[in-house]
Enzyme design. Structure first.
Site, PDB file in Angstrom:
ATOM      1  CG  LEU A  43      -1.758   1.213   1.530  1.00  0.00           C
ATOM      2  CD1 LEU A  43      -3.122   0.785   2.066  1.00  0.00           C
ATOM      3  CD2 LEU A  43      -1.080   2.146   2.521  1.00  0.00           C
ATOM      4  CG  ASP A  46      -0.101  10.440   4.081  1.00  0.00           C
ATOM      5  OD1 ASP A  46      -1.083   9.763   3.764  1.00  0.00           O
ATOM      6  OD2 ASP A  46       0.062  10.910   5.223  1.00  0.00           O
ATOM      7  CD  GLN A  62       3.796   7.426   5.908  1.00  0.00           C
ATOM      8  OE1 GLN A  62       3.202   6.915   6.851  1.00  0.00           O
ATOM      9  NE2 GLN A  62       5.093   7.678   5.955  1.00  0.00           N
ATOM     10  CB  SER A 106       3.220  11.913   6.775  1.00  0.00           C
ATOM     11  OG  SER A 106       2.633  10.928   5.980  1.00  0.00           O
ATOM     12  NE  ARG A 165      -1.283  11.377  12.140  1.00  0.00           N
ATOM     13  CZ  ARG A 165      -2.257  11.065  13.005  1.00  0.00           C
ATOM     14  NH1 ARG A 165      -1.968  10.794  14.259  1.00  0.00           N
ATOM     15  NH2 ARG A 165      -3.519  11.033  12.604  1.00  0.00           N
ATOM     16  CG  ASP A 166       1.176  13.995   9.376  1.00  0.00           C
ATOM     17  OD1 ASP A 166       1.798  12.937   9.604  1.00  0.00           O
ATOM     18  OD2 ASP A 166      -0.063  14.050   9.261  1.00  0.00           O
ATOM     19  CD  GLU A 224      -4.557  12.121   9.280  1.00  0.00           C
ATOM     20  OE1 GLU A 224      -4.120  11.274  10.074  1.00  0.00           O
ATOM     21  OE2 GLU A 224      -5.067  11.816   8.193  1.00  0.00           O
TER      22      GLU A 224
HETATM   23  C1  FRU Z   1      -2.458  10.637   6.747  1.00  0.00           C
HETATM   24  C2  FRU Z   1      -1.749   9.938   7.876  1.00  0.00           C
HETATM   25  C3  FRU Z   1      -0.749  10.850   8.562  1.00  0.00           C
HETATM   26  C4  FRU Z   1       0.240   9.890   9.136  1.00  0.00           C
HETATM   27  C5  FRU Z   1       0.291   8.826   8.073  1.00  0.00           C
HETATM   28  C6  FRU Z   1       0.537   7.432   8.568  1.00  0.00           C
HETATM   29  O1  FRU Z   1      -2.972   9.746   5.804  1.00  0.00           O
HETATM   30  O2  FRU Z   1      -2.659   9.418   8.820  1.00  0.00           O
HETATM   31  O3  FRU Z   1      -1.314  11.718   9.498  1.00  0.00           O
HETATM   32  O4  FRU Z   1       1.489  10.451   9.367  1.00  0.00           O
HETATM   33  O5  FRU Z   1      -0.955   8.864   7.410  1.00  0.00           O
HETATM   34  O6  FRU Z   1       0.653   6.558   7.487  1.00  0.00           O
END
Ligand code: FRU
Length: 487
Positions: A43, A46, A62, A106, A165-166, A224
């Site tokens: 899969l 992001d 990701q 991410s 995060r991110d 996100e």
């Molecule tokens: C968005 C998310 C991010 C996170 C990542 C994990 O799709 O949920 O917030 O960092 O995917 O795969």
């Protein structure tokens, strides 16, 4: 669809042999994309670490290697000289240390002198599955592989929930300071952005506070993948709010929106000028990120995940289950308080000689369309008798283009709804549609609005019908992703 245990989803790769056979079987899928970045196995979600560095475009996604499931996430790295031809470069970041033991989540990149630096979220979980998100960094090494710093830049704060995060890193020339924008959730579960600042890129980070966005104090439960950019003097804040339904978005609770306004770094306030807008009106468009360090103050280059959290796609049912794809990179400009989004011009190079508009569709093609005045229909991926398909209907009175995917043989994510609308301010004049083997991206009126969706036509569905007056030019597109097995 396969049921996964936690152990299966969170298994770490021990080497290429773990997934070589899966890769070979994935390659036999009829839905492998020809000119979109997609997972080598499993899969992709992001886009991460998107940046121009020393003339090379670096992009990661990701990646969960094992199948169409969100489990242990890696960054998988691809590079391109032109944003169109992509080569697999192998694992970018592996979740292999204490701080990211349950995923390298991410983040973003920035090119500084000789260095390309990546910022990401180390998703640590303890034995009770309690999450601690760390903001970590890595530098691209001489062998084109990112090398992690030993220690995170900072950990989470307890005045917000575990959802922090991110990291999106930006350089603010006005105060000669770096900022990191973190997608976050307050303790009472409202989406927000936390901001950190430092004079140095890899040290000295301190918490500046929560970003104030007047009018958006209660807009979804988590924001996100925040991204901020200045285009021609306008600040643009893009983020993916979730855990909420928004008008015109069916039953989905995951969205990607933008605000145009003014960012005041001293007051830590983003003041929107006007309402929020959907970045894309389609079913499958999320976690969009712009490329860093492109060196042009009048545009941004954006790429997104063609997909949504909590959704699954027909390729998840294949023998070697896989899913996901990244969008085409698009150029963003600001015009009349809105974003104008156009496919990057370099994609033109993939056009092959035009084929006659005879009612059949190549599996990968670009459709350039002049629309007639008044209402019209355009049905893509129909059966030979014109039934079924991905149905576009333009209602000129309401100035709305409705897209309905319920007529296709392979239906999916019916729970979020199968019909959505793309409104046009001034009527629909042109459509530029990019079809790849499992995706369809629609650009209306030279970028005034866009609509992105996955589509999985079966062998009998490579036809189309159009109302009289719809003028189509069809260009088959050549392959531009190498799709080789590189780990
Ligand atoms: C968005 C998310 C991010 C996170 C990542 C994990 O799709 O949920 O917030 O960092 O995917 O795969």
């Amino acid at each position: 669809m396969k049921e996964w245990t936690r152990d299966e989803r969170y298994r770490a790769l021990s080497g290429p042999e773990d997934i070589r056979d899966l890769y070979e079987r994935t390659q036999t899928s009829a839905y492998r994309q020809l000119y979109h970045v997609q997972p080598i196995t499993g899969l992709s979600s992001d886009p991460n670490g998107f940046a121009l560095h020393k003339g090379v475009w670096h992009l990661c996604y990701q990646w969960c290697p094992w199948g169409a499931v969100h489990g242990l996430k890696y960054w998988y790295h691809v590079t391109s000289p032109d944003l169109v031809h992509w080569q697999n470069a192998g694992i970018g970041l592996a979740p292999d240390c204490f701080y990211d033991n349950r995923g390298a989540h991410s983040g973003s990149g920035i090119s500084r002198g000789d260095d390309l630096v990546f910022f990401y979220t180390g998703n640590h979980r303890d034995e009770d599955w309690t999450r601690t998100p760390y903001t970590c960094a890595a530098k691209l090494g001489p062998d084109n592989r990112p090398v992690k710093l030993d220690k995170p830049l900072f950990g989470p704060r307890d005045d917000h929930s575990e959802h922090q995060r991110d990291p999106k890193v930006v350089w603010n020339a006005a105060d000669q300071t770096y900022y990191i924008f973190i997608g976050a959730q307050t303790l009472d579960k409202r989406g927000c952005v936390m901001v950190y600042r430092s004079k140095e890129l890899l040290s000295g980070w301190e918490y500046a506070g929560e970003l104030r966005v007047p009018g958006y104090e209660s807009f979804g439960g988590m924001w996100e993948c925040p991204y901020i950019v200045n285009i021609s003097g306008h600040d643009v804040l893009i983020f993916s709010p979730q855990y909420t339904k928004l008008p015109g978005r069916g039953e989905s609770t995951n969205h990607n929106v933008y605000l145009i306004g003014r960012m005041d770094y001293d007051a830590l306030t983003f003041t929107p000028q006007g309402d929020y807008h959907y970045l894309d009106y389609g079913f499958d468009f999320y976690a969009a990120q712009g490329a860093a360090s492109i060196g042009d103050p009048d545009k941004a280059i954006l790429i997104a995940w063609i997909g949504l959290p909590d959704n699954h796609y027909p390729t998840a049912e294949e023998d070697a289950d896989w899913e996901g794809s990244l969008s085409l990179p698009r150029e963003l400009r600001v015009k009349d308080g809105r974003l104008l989004q156009t496919p990057i011009p370099a994609v033109r190079a993939l056009r092959e000689a035009e084929v006659p508009a005879d009612g059949t569709l190549p599996a990968a093609c670009e459709l350039e369309i002049d629309c007639p005045d008044g209402d019209f229909d355009l049905n893509l991926f129909t059966r030979p008798d014109g039934s079924g398909g991905l149905r576009l209907h333009y209602d000129s009175t309401r100035r709305v283009c409705a897209v309905d995917r319920s007529g296709m043989d392979l239906r999916f994510n019916q729970q979020v709804g199968e019909a959505l609308e793309m409104p046009l301010e001034s009527g629909l004049r042109t459509l530029d549609i990019f079809i790849d083997r499992s995706s369809c991206e629609i650009f209306a009126n030279d970028g005034e609005a866009t609509f992105t969706t996955h589509a999985y036509p079966t062998a009998r569905e490579f036809h189309y019908t159009a109302s009289e007056g719809v003028k189509l030019h069809i260009f088959p597109m050549s392959r531009s992703v190498t799709d080789e097995f590189v780990l």
